[in-house]
Design a protein around this motif. Structure first.
Motif, short mmCIF file in Angstrom:
data_model
loop_
_atom_site.label_atom_id
_atom_site.label_comp_id
_atom_site.label_asym_id
_atom_site.label_seq_id
_atom_site.Cartn_x
_atom_site.Cartn_y
_atom_site.Cartn_z
N GLN A 3 0.80 12.02 -3.91
CA GLN A 3 2.19 12.18 -3.46
C GLN A 3 2.71 10.89 -2.83
OE1 GLN A 3 4.15 14.91 -4.07
NE2 GLN A 3 5.76 13.54 -3.31
N SER A 4 1.85 10.20 -2.07
CA SER A 4 2.29 8.96 -1.40
C SER A 4 2.69 7.90 -2.42
CB SER A 4 1.17 8.37 -0.54
OG SER A 4 0.73 9.30 0.39
N ILE A 5 2.01 7.88 -3.56
CA ILE A 5 2.33 6.88 -4.60
C ILE A 5 3.74 7.14 -5.14
CG2 ILE A 5 1.71 6.08 -6.94
CD1 ILE A 5 -1.28 6.74 -6.04
N GLN A 47 0.85 -1.19 0.00
CA GLN A 47 0.00 0.00 0.00
C GLN A 47 0.89 1.25 0.00
OE1 GLN A 47 -3.57 0.21 2.12
NE2 GLN A 47 -3.57 -1.93 2.74
N PRO A 48 0.47 2.29 -0.73
CA PRO A 48 1.32 3.48 -0.80
C PRO A 48 1.22 4.37 0.43
CG PRO A 48 -0.65 3.79 -2.14
CD PRO A 48 -0.70 2.37 -1.62
N THR A 49 0.17 4.19 1.23
CA THR A 49 -0.05 5.12 2.35
C THR A 49 0.82 4.75 3.54
OG1 THR A 49 -1.95 3.72 2.75
CG2 THR A 49 -2.38 5.86 1.78
N GLY A 50 1.28 5.77 4.26
CA GLY A 50 2.15 5.54 5.43
C GLY A 50 3.57 5.28 4.96
N ILE A 51 4.50 5.43 5.89
CA ILE A 51 5.92 5.29 5.53
C ILE A 51 6.39 3.86 5.76
CG2 ILE A 51 8.27 6.09 6.11
CD1 ILE A 51 6.89 8.81 6.78
N TYR A 103 5.80 -6.02 -9.17
CA TYR A 103 5.54 -5.43 -7.87
C TYR A 103 4.59 -4.25 -8.05
CZ TYR A 103 9.47 -8.28 -6.37
OH TYR A 103 10.30 -9.33 -6.11
N SER A 104 3.51 -4.29 -7.27
CA SER A 104 2.45 -3.32 -7.47
C SER A 104 2.30 -2.38 -6.27
CB SER A 104 1.14 -4.10 -7.68
OG SER A 104 0.07 -3.23 -7.90
N ILE A 105 2.15 -1.10 -6.57
CA ILE A 105 1.81 -0.14 -5.51
C ILE A 105 0.29 -0.09 -5.51
CG2 ILE A 105 1.96 2.28 -4.80
CD1 ILE A 105 4.75 2.32 -6.13
N VAL A 106 -0.29 -0.69 -4.47
CA VAL A 106 -1.73 -1.00 -4.53
C VAL A 106 -2.58 0.17 -4.02
CG1 VAL A 106 -1.44 -3.51 -4.58
CG2 VAL A 106 -1.58 -2.37 -2.38
N ASP A 107 -2.71 1.17 -4.89
CA ASP A 107 -3.48 2.36 -4.51
C ASP A 107 -4.98 2.06 -4.35
OD1 ASP A 107 -3.65 1.91 -7.23
OD2 ASP A 107 -3.23 3.97 -7.84
N LEU A 108 -5.49 1.09 -5.14
CA LEU A 108 -6.93 0.77 -5.01
C LEU A 108 -7.22 0.20 -3.62
CD1 LEU A 108 -7.62 -0.98 -8.46
CD2 LEU A 108 -8.37 1.29 -7.78
N HIS A 109 -6.26 -0.57 -3.08
CA HIS A 109 -6.46 -1.11 -1.74
C HIS A 109 -6.46 -0.01 -0.67
CE1 HIS A 109 -5.42 -5.11 -3.42
NE2 HIS A 109 -6.20 -5.53 -2.45
#
Ligand SMILES: Nc1ncnc2c1ncn2[C@@H]1O[C@H](COP(=O)(O)OC(=O)[C@@H](N)Cc2c[nH]c3ccccc23)[C@@H](O)[C@H]1O
Length: 333
Positions: free
Chosen positions: A90-92, A42-46, A71-77
């Motif tokens: 920005q997080s993405i 997930q892109p959110t959080g560090i 490898y996927s940055i799972v923004d939908l999740h």
């Protein structure tokens, strides 16, 4: 703060690491071309020590062992909880910089943004599934006919559902999806520094529980100093009986590349208060070059966007024929 014991420990651990690694170049690994690796974050959080040791370090290694890696940055999740669009955007990009800095190499693996690789048609086909987190995760994995999924222990339950769904589909429509296997490491559950019975997590309300990859050396020292251990001052590895100290030993071994036995042996005579500083120092040293690289990469937004665009196009290309075949099997085409 005991800066001087940190320096002393740093010298000692650098020496041990050098001994351990040796100087000869490792032979190039034989790649396995029939298998496909897939994983997501997930892109959110560090990104924190648990993500890094439980998943990302493994992702980096697997790029050299397999021919086909996604490898996927799972923004939908991440939109299962409310997100500010500008912050999410920005997080993405920030997560892209972090993954590249950790060693994800777009020449060896496809790094992409989940929402950009789902085709318009697919969205309509999967309406129900997209609403349910574990089903969306199954779609991520099966869409690429993935065979192996490197994850931490908290994802094993989701993986069981993926396996059930793949088997169910195969039973109905004939052998089509490989039943994907989880790849777990010895660091499959890095514990919270404040509660060694819980996993380290991005969302822990206790800020001292989670070591983030962008923390300053002072923050890392403070978090390890305040780490919950027990009343025995000796350093031993006994995950069932001494969860707090054992978590630190496991982290220490993972970041130095030494075995747990070797770490314990080398820590003989050190009490846990001093040992915490040695572990903090090893983590600071491990993260320092990654942090520098993150800062550099974040300056080049165009590069980050391009990496994701290229990755998303490649992922789409792999997904399309699978999607078409599924439609044919189901009877849509
Ligand atoms: N304390 C810990 N110790 C060890 N490993 C840990 C720790 N905390 C997190 N992890 C691992 O880090 C990866 C990313 O975590 P996420 O929460 O973003 O991960 C998640 O939220 C997933 N649902 C994202 C996802 C979506 N689709 C997928 C398809 C395949 C694999 C993963 C996904 C994960 O591997 C996670 O197990």
């Amino acid at each position: 703060m005991a800066l001087h014991s940190i320096r002393k420990a740093r010298g000692c651990w650098s020496f041990i690491r050098a001994l351990h690694k040796g100087s000869a170049a490792a032979p190039a690994p034989q790649k396995d071309s029939k298998k496909r690796i897939f994983s997501g974050i997930q892109p959110t959080g560090i990104l924190h020590l648990g993500n890094y040791l439980g998943a990302i370090e493994n992702w980096v290694r697997l790029q050299d062992e397999y021919d086909s890696v996604l490898y996927s940055i799972v923004d939908l999740h991440s939109i299962t909880v409310p997100q500010d669009p500008a912050v999410l955007r920005q997080s993405i990009l920030d997560m892209t910089a972090v993954l590249l800095a950790c060693g994800i190499n777009p020449e060896k693996s496809i790094l992409f943004q989940q929402s950009q690789a789902k085709t318009t048609k697919q969205k309509h086909d999967g309406t129900g599934g997209l609403l349910t987190y574990p089903v969306l995760q199954a779609a991520d994995i099966l869409l690429y006919k993935s065979t192996h999924v490197p994850v931490g222990e908290d994802q094993v339950q989701h993986m069981e559902l993926v396996q059930d769904l793949a088997e169910g589909f195969n039973k109905k429509y004939g052998e089509f999806f490989p039943v994907p296997k989880s790849i777990l490491t010895s660091m499959k559950k890095v514990k919270s520094l404040r509660d060694p019975s819980a996993k380290m997590s991005k969302s822990d309300p206790d800020k001292l529980a989670t070591v983030r990859i962008t923390d300053s050396p002072e923050e890392i020292v403070q978090k390890f100093r305040k780490a919950v251990t027990d009343f025995t001052s000796e350093v031993t590895y006994d995950p069932a009986g001494r969860a707090g100290v054992s978590n630190m030993v496991a982290v220490h071994a993972a970041v130095t590349g030494l075995s747990v036995e070797e770490v314990v042996r080398r820590s003989a005579g050190m009490d846990t208060a001093h040992y915490k500083l040695a572990v903090a120092d090893a983590v600071i040293e491990k993260f320092a070059p990654i942090k520098r690289e993150i800062e550099k990469l974040k300056l080049d937004k165009d590069h980050l966007e391009k990496v994701l665009q290229i990755g998303s196009a490649k992922a789409k290309e792999l997904a399309y024929p699978v999607c078409q075949e599924v439609k044919k099997l189901v009877g849509f085409l």
